[in-house]
Design a protein around this motif. Structure first.
Motif, short mmCIF file in Angstrom:
data_model
loop_
_atom_site.label_atom_id
_atom_site.label_comp_id
_atom_site.label_asym_id
_atom_site.label_seq_id
_atom_site.Cartn_x
_atom_site.Cartn_y
_atom_site.Cartn_z
N ASN A 159 0.85 -1.19 0.00
CA ASN A 159 0.00 0.00 0.00
C ASN A 159 0.89 1.24 0.00
O ASN A 159 2.11 1.14 -0.09
CB ASN A 159 -1.01 -0.01 1.17
CG ASN A 159 -0.34 0.25 2.51
OD1 ASN A 159 0.85 0.52 2.60
ND2 ASN A 159 -1.11 0.16 3.58
N ALA A 160 0.26 2.43 0.11
CA ALA A 160 1.01 3.69 -0.03
C ALA A 160 1.60 4.16 1.28
O ALA A 160 2.31 5.16 1.27
CB ALA A 160 0.08 4.76 -0.61
N SER A 161 1.36 3.50 2.37
CA SER A 161 1.95 3.69 3.70
C SER A 161 0.89 3.74 4.78
O SER A 161 -0.28 4.01 4.52
CB SER A 161 2.81 4.95 3.84
OG SER A 161 2.04 6.14 3.99
N LEU A 162 1.34 3.46 6.01
CA LEU A 162 0.52 3.63 7.22
C LEU A 162 1.31 4.57 8.12
O LEU A 162 2.33 5.11 7.71
CB LEU A 162 0.28 2.26 7.87
CG LEU A 162 -0.51 1.30 6.96
CD1 LEU A 162 -0.42 -0.14 7.46
CD2 LEU A 162 -1.98 1.71 6.87
N TYR A 163 0.85 4.80 9.36
CA TYR A 163 1.48 5.84 10.17
C TYR A 163 2.92 5.51 10.56
O TYR A 163 3.82 6.32 10.40
CB TYR A 163 0.68 6.09 11.45
CG TYR A 163 -0.74 6.51 11.25
CD1 TYR A 163 -1.07 7.59 10.44
CD2 TYR A 163 -1.77 5.84 11.90
CE1 TYR A 163 -2.39 7.98 10.28
CE2 TYR A 163 -3.09 6.23 11.76
CZ TYR A 163 -3.39 7.30 10.94
OH TYR A 163 -4.70 7.68 10.80
N ASP A 164 3.12 4.34 11.16
CA ASP A 164 4.46 3.95 11.57
C ASP A 164 4.50 2.43 11.75
O ASP A 164 3.48 1.75 11.52
CB ASP A 164 4.90 4.68 12.86
CG ASP A 164 4.28 4.10 14.13
OD1 ASP A 164 3.23 3.42 14.04
OD2 ASP A 164 4.85 4.32 15.22
N GLY A 165 5.66 1.92 12.15
CA GLY A 165 5.80 0.48 12.26
C GLY A 165 4.85 -0.15 13.25
O GLY A 165 4.26 -1.20 13.00
N ALA A 166 4.66 0.52 14.40
CA ALA A 166 3.82 -0.06 15.45
C ALA A 166 2.35 -0.12 15.01
O ALA A 166 1.69 -1.15 15.16
CB ALA A 166 3.95 0.77 16.73
N SER A 167 1.85 0.98 14.46
CA SER A 167 0.44 0.96 14.06
C SER A 167 0.25 0.05 12.84
O SER A 167 -0.81 -0.53 12.66
CB SER A 167 -0.08 2.38 13.78
OG SER A 167 0.60 2.96 12.71
N ALA A 168 1.31 -0.08 12.02
CA ALA A 168 1.22 -1.00 10.88
C ALA A 168 1.06 -2.44 11.37
O ALA A 168 0.32 -3.23 10.77
CB ALA A 168 2.47 -0.88 10.00
N MET A 169 1.73 -2.78 12.47
CA MET A 169 1.56 -4.13 13.01
C MET A 169 0.11 -4.33 13.48
O MET A 169 -0.49 -5.37 13.25
CB MET A 169 2.53 -4.35 14.17
CG MET A 169 2.39 -5.73 14.79
SD MET A 169 3.69 -6.02 16.01
CE MET A 169 2.70 -6.66 17.36
N GLY A 170 -0.46 -3.31 14.12
CA GLY A 170 -1.86 -3.40 14.54
C GLY A 170 -2.79 -3.59 13.35
O GLY A 170 -3.68 -4.44 13.36
N GLU A 171 -2.55 -2.80 12.30
CA GLU A 171 -3.38 -2.92 11.08
C GLU A 171 -3.20 -4.29 10.43
O GLU A 171 -4.16 -4.85 9.88
CB GLU A 171 -3.02 -1.82 10.08
CG GLU A 171 -3.48 -0.41 10.50
CD GLU A 171 -4.96 -0.14 10.20
OE1 GLU A 171 -5.69 -1.07 9.81
OE2 GLU A 171 -5.37 1.04 10.37
N ALA A 172 -1.97 -4.82 10.49
CA ALA A 172 -1.74 -6.14 9.89
C ALA A 172 -2.53 -7.22 10.62
O ALA A 172 -3.04 -8.16 10.01
CB ALA A 172 -0.24 -6.46 9.91
N ILE A 173 -2.63 -7.07 11.93
CA ILE A 173 -3.41 -8.04 12.72
C ILE A 173 -4.89 -7.95 12.35
O ILE A 173 -5.56 -8.97 12.11
CB ILE A 173 -3.17 -7.82 14.22
CG1 ILE A 173 -1.74 -8.23 14.58
CG2 ILE A 173 -4.20 -8.59 15.06
CD1 ILE A 173 -1.32 -7.88 16.00
N LEU A 174 -5.41 -6.73 12.27
CA LEU A 174 -6.82 -6.56 11.86
C LEU A 174 -7.05 -7.17 10.47
O LEU A 174 -8.05 -7.84 10.22
CB LEU A 174 -7.19 -5.07 11.83
CG LEU A 174 -7.25 -4.36 13.18
CD1 LEU A 174 -7.41 -2.85 12.98
CD2 LEU A 174 -8.42 -4.88 14.02
N MET A 175 -6.09 -6.93 9.59
CA MET A 175 -6.21 -7.43 8.23
C MET A 175 -6.19 -8.96 8.21
O MET A 175 -6.98 -9.60 7.50
CB MET A 175 -5.03 -6.87 7.41
CG MET A 175 -4.92 -7.42 6.00
SD MET A 175 -3.52 -6.60 5.17
CE MET A 175 -3.34 -7.69 3.76
N ALA A 176 -5.29 -9.55 9.00
CA ALA A 176 -5.17 -11.01 9.02
C ALA A 176 -6.46 -11.65 9.53
O ALA A 176 -6.92 -12.66 9.01
CB ALA A 176 -3.98 -11.42 9.89
#
Lengths: 484, 454
Positions: B127-144
């Protein structure tokens, strides 16, 4: 041409890599990479030229009038950029000890104080990295408040149908059900409808005021009383804060929690899609739940408060302290404008919007709310043009690009058919606004005399209208090396 | 008036057109009892010159300290050209590229970014980016959880060696959806996730497994074994990685037999200054099959009315401005400008430059380890290979050492005790390619003095 298509095998910007021969013997072989990633193989000049040329294909505030409603595309002062990028600020590690960070922490602390004063709130955290994260934090705090009181049956957040899409999305992320609130014909929320949906299940309401319809919600006090009487809390979406700077404050209207968009009201650059910064400010009842970190002042010493010191905090929203350098920019901007300048920003944003609205009305365009004052923005509707000439708001928007002006926000709020949401901001001159009116009149004439031409605009940009259906159907999201 | 161009004549003419006699009259829809007339607690405005004096003085207060802290943000060399070009007004002061015809520069750049980062991760799309590494991990969990149709549970296993703040951020982001995050213990000798930590979960329904590389301690995880375990148990595998390290170590798309499904991480090492923690950006890549579950903006290549290639936002039906309460995420504004810098950075240094940066950083860390372990009272805690970051145990209380070193203007490392109570006497230390031999020697000498002294 893509950067990848300009490379030559084994060309590298050697200048920029550290010198030395290093072995990989330290690492277990099975953990090492076996492929080479597809990164450009270009010289530094090729890269600089390529991306400079790409930049020239963008519209921006620095190059065009950008009256994008709800986005507050005001001038981003270069002085702010310069001061915020002093080496002492760029080089500070987020976990540097407080004793090595007093200069930075003092500015952040003072920004917290300024923002509390501007909003009339009691507590603040700058942690959220954008408006949507501020909303998420705000709704989480509302949830934490109810839970701490053992009031666990509240399952709904009320959101007006014209709200930003982030509002319902944020509420759902927190596990709430969204209850949609209709808007009355005059642009205010439908108060009777609100009465019928408020109840013991109501956790809170999310409102933007001035609303996304470009008008001030006149019965806000009644709304606040109604929600509070039912045990709910009020969330303020600060996207439109620029309109009321120094004139009224969310805290005085009865809001319990809010976010600000520093990249709107406080003129930090939008960066072609971010970074933003979405601080959350709260009334006293929500202070314990604020996200961390927060800067406190003890005597003349500034320090970051950790999560362990705030047991009720909703916690961290990012690995470190949010978009720290954006906060610093907002601070510098606020100090540059000062009290008088912030008030003036709200006044001239409102003056420009009302002037532009009147001129467009006089030129024959239809206002969504002709009986209402504009705030810092307003809506015109192209429903008549769409019906009579089959020329849509999108056609106007695209044709504006040919006249070297960015389009207003199109098709938002969805409530108003064929709408253009127009926000000129305070930093544009009367001449620019007059020119915009002139261009709109010209496009109206073109739509009458040569509608096909308008329907196929733009003609002068690097590309013409793009095939969105193809983009979604035949997904091409990464470049692939053509097979030899 | 700062940044407001109106003359008195302009104001008068504009008020005349509107038909009111003062600017204040334009606020007449705000009820009187809500009106304020001043902002008394905000200081008066200052000119750019005066303010520059204040801001310079404050910046100088914080300068001149040698930083050996990593813990998720890394001090790497950034070629001057990166921010010279990124700072152009056409990038910096543009809005989100909704009007594609007026935003081809940014759109093409993001398409190039998607290509670069996907390739670095060995995955299909980004994707075109998320806020930072930590919130990206949270979003990855929601996505999974959304994407894993095989799993009925909302249970996530996260390696205990992941950045502790990442785990807390992820928890804050996902708890509203009743997702539970369970932490896998790590082996106290090796500092990595041992396979026997997974044994209690054999046969359980797990939605996703989250694996770092390198882990928070700088140690290298056995990613192939962990990935295969995840897939054998019907879980999706989320990799949380350092992008510079991925020029050297096996990329997530090649982990195990079929590769990790989603890779996320902190983009900061790719040309973004430390700047007190942001703006950075979170990256997210995944396998093609998961693309419709991805949060955030995505750019696609298409053609215009004349058949000419061009770029546009695509798959917008996932996003909040279209789907509102049914969107994949609430994210709207992302970290566009940081992505711009990272794209230019990767173009200038290339794959070879990234790898050389990774190796030079590691070389310096190793040098520091050699020097400090010669000091009595300093030892490396975990056995085995590490990458550019290492856990040291000190014979003296860590906070005392930190304060003493700070007096010598050295930020000695990150204390582990707050997040890992069994490691009260431990520091996480990072060295990048920016440090030279003399500086590393000075670190060791100062540490020896501090530890040896009373």
């Amino acid at each position: 041409m893509l950067i990848f298509e300009q490379g030559t095998k084994n060309r590298r910007a050697f200048m920029q890599a550290p010198r030395g021969e290093f072995s990989t013997d330290d690492f277990p072989a099975h953990l090492l990479r076996e492929t080479t990633p597809t990164l450009p193989e270009v010289s530094e000049l090729q890269a600089v030229r390529h991306y400079t040329k790409l930049s020239q294909k963008n519209f921006s505030i620095d190059t065009q009038f950008y009256p994008l409603g709800s986005c507050t595309m005001k001038y981003n002062p270069r002085g702010v950029h310069r001061l915020a990028t002093y080496p002492g600020y760029l080089g500070r590690h987020p976990l540097a000890p407080d004793q090595h960070s007093q200069g930075y922490l003092q500015s952040i602390y003072e920004l917290q104080e300024i923002l509390k004063s501007v909003t009339g709130m009691q507590g603040i955290s700058l942690a959220p990295m954008a408006g949507a994260q501020g909303e998420f934090a705000g709704v989480q705090m509302i949830q934490a408040y109810h839970e701490a009181r053992g009031d666990t049956a509240r399952s709904e957040i009320i959101v007006p149908e014209a709200a930003h899409g982030t509002n319902p999305a944020s509420a759902v992320m927190c596990g709430y059900t969204v209850k949609s609130l209709p808007i009355a014909d005059d642009g205010d929320v439908d108060f009777d409808a609100l009465k019928s949906i408020v109840g013991p299940q109501t956790a809170g309401i999310m409102l933007t005021n001035p609303s996304t319809l470009g008008v001030f919600e006149r019965r806000i006090k009644d709304v606040a009383d109604l929600i509070h009487d039912a045990g709910g809390l009020l969330y303020y979406d600060g996207a439109n804060l620029n309109a009321i700077l120094g004139k009224t404050r969310p805290g005085d209207m009865g809001f319990d929690v809010m976010h600000m968009n520093l990249h709107k009201t406080f003129a930090t650059p939008h960066g072609a899609g971010g970074p933003g910064s979405g601080p959350v400010a709260v009334a006293e009842c929500l202070e314990p739940y604020l996200p961390v970190p927060i800067v406190v002042k003890e005597g003349e010493y500034y320090r970051l408060v950790a999560e362990s010191e705030r047991p009720d905090s909703i916690g961290h929203l990012s690995a470190f302290a949010g978009n720290a350098n954006i906060m610093l920019r907002a601070y510098i901007y606020a100090r540059m404008l000062g009290r008088e300048g912030l008030i003036r920003a709200g006044e001239f944003a409102t003056l420009n919007a009302n002037y532009l609205m009147k001129r467009l009305q006089d030129a024959g365009f239809d206002l969504a709310y002709p009986e209402r004052r504009a705030t810092h923005e307003f809506i015109i509707t192209m429903a008549r043009q769409a019906k009579q000439m089959d020329i849509t708001a999108m056609d106007f928007a695209k044709r504006l690009l040919d006249y070297d002006m960015h389009a207003p926000t199109t098709y938002f709020p969805l409530l108003i058919a064929e709408c253009l949401l127009i926000e000129p901001t305070e930093t544009e001159s009367k001449e620019v606004l007059d020119k915009f009116v002139e261009v709109m009149i010209k496009i109206q004439q073109e739509a009458e005399s040569d509608p096909d031409m308008v329907r196929n605009a733009p003609y002068t940009r690097p590309v013409r209208r793009l095939d969105d259906v193809k983009a979604a159907r035949e997904l091409d999201l990464v470049w692939k090396e053509p097979s030899a | 008036m700062p940044f407001i161009p109106h003359t008195e004549d302009d104001v008068r003419a504009m008020l005349n057109t509107i038909g009111v006699d003062s600017i204040n009259a334009l606020f007449d829809e705000i009820p009187d009892n809500l009106r304020i007339h001043d902002l008394p607690d905000v200081p008066e405005g200052l000119g750019e010159m005066e303010l520059a004096g204040i801001m310079r003085k404050r910046a100088l207060q914080d300068i001149g300290n040698a930083c050996y802290i990593g813990a998720g943000a890394y001090e790497h060399h950034i070629p001057a050209a990166v921010w010279e070009v990124t700072g152009r007004g056409e990038f910096m002061t543009a809005y989100t590229p909704y009007q594609a015809e007026a935003s081809q520069g940014t759109l093409q750049l993001i398409y190039e970014y998607q290509t670069m980062i996907s390739s670095l991760m060995g995955l299909d799309v980004s994707n075109a980016s998320l806020y930072d590494g930590a919130s990206a991990m949270g979003e990855a969990i929601l996505m999974a959880v959304r994407a894993n149709r095989q799993s009925k549970s909302k249970r996530i296993l996260v390696a205990g060696t992941i950045h502790p703040v990442y785990r807390r951020v992820a928890h804050a982001l996902v708890k509203g959806q009743h997702i539970t995050i369970e932490e896998l213990p790590f082996c106290p000798d090796s500092g990595i996730t041992a396979m026997d930590a997974l044994a209690p979960y054999n046969g359980e329904d797990i939605a996703a497994v989250v694996i770092p590389q390198p882990n928070f301690f700088g140690r290298l995880e056995e990613v192939d074994l962990l990935t295969n375990w995840g897939h054998e148990h019907g879980a999706l595998v989320i990799a949380v990685v350092n992008p510079i390290a991925m020029s050297l170590f096996r990329e997530p798309g090649q982990w195990g037999d079929t590769g990790a499904d989603i890779a996320v991480g902190e983009g900061q090492p790719l040309g973004i200054p430390l700047a007190s923690g942001g703006p950075y950006f979170g990256f997210m890549c995944c396998k093609q099959a998961l693309v419709r579950q991805m949060p955030g903006r995505i750019i696609g290549r298409t053609t215009d009315l004349d058949g000419k290639p061009g770029f546009a936002l695509t798959l917008q039906a996932r996003e909040q401005h279209i789907r509102r309460s049914k969107a994949t995420s609430n994210i709207c504004t992302n970290q566009g400008l940081a992505v711009t810098a990272a794209t230019i950075y990767m173009s200038i240094v290339g794959a070879g430059g990234l790898r050389q940066t990774a190796l030079a950083s590691h070389h310096n860390t190793k040098l520091l380890v050699e020097k400090v372990t010669a000091i009595k009272g300093v030892e490396v805690v975990f056995e085995g290979a590490y990458f550019h970051e290492v856990v040291l145990r000190l014979a003296k209380p860590v906070h005392e050492v930190m304060d003493k070193m700070a007096e010598h203007r050295i930020q000695v490392g990150y204390p582990l005790g707050d997040d890992f109570p069994d490691y009260q006497d431990c520091l996480l230390v990072c060295v990048t390619e920016k440090k030279d031999n003399d500086e590393i020697q000075q670190y060791a000498d100062t540490l020896a003095t501090v530890l040896g002294g009373a």
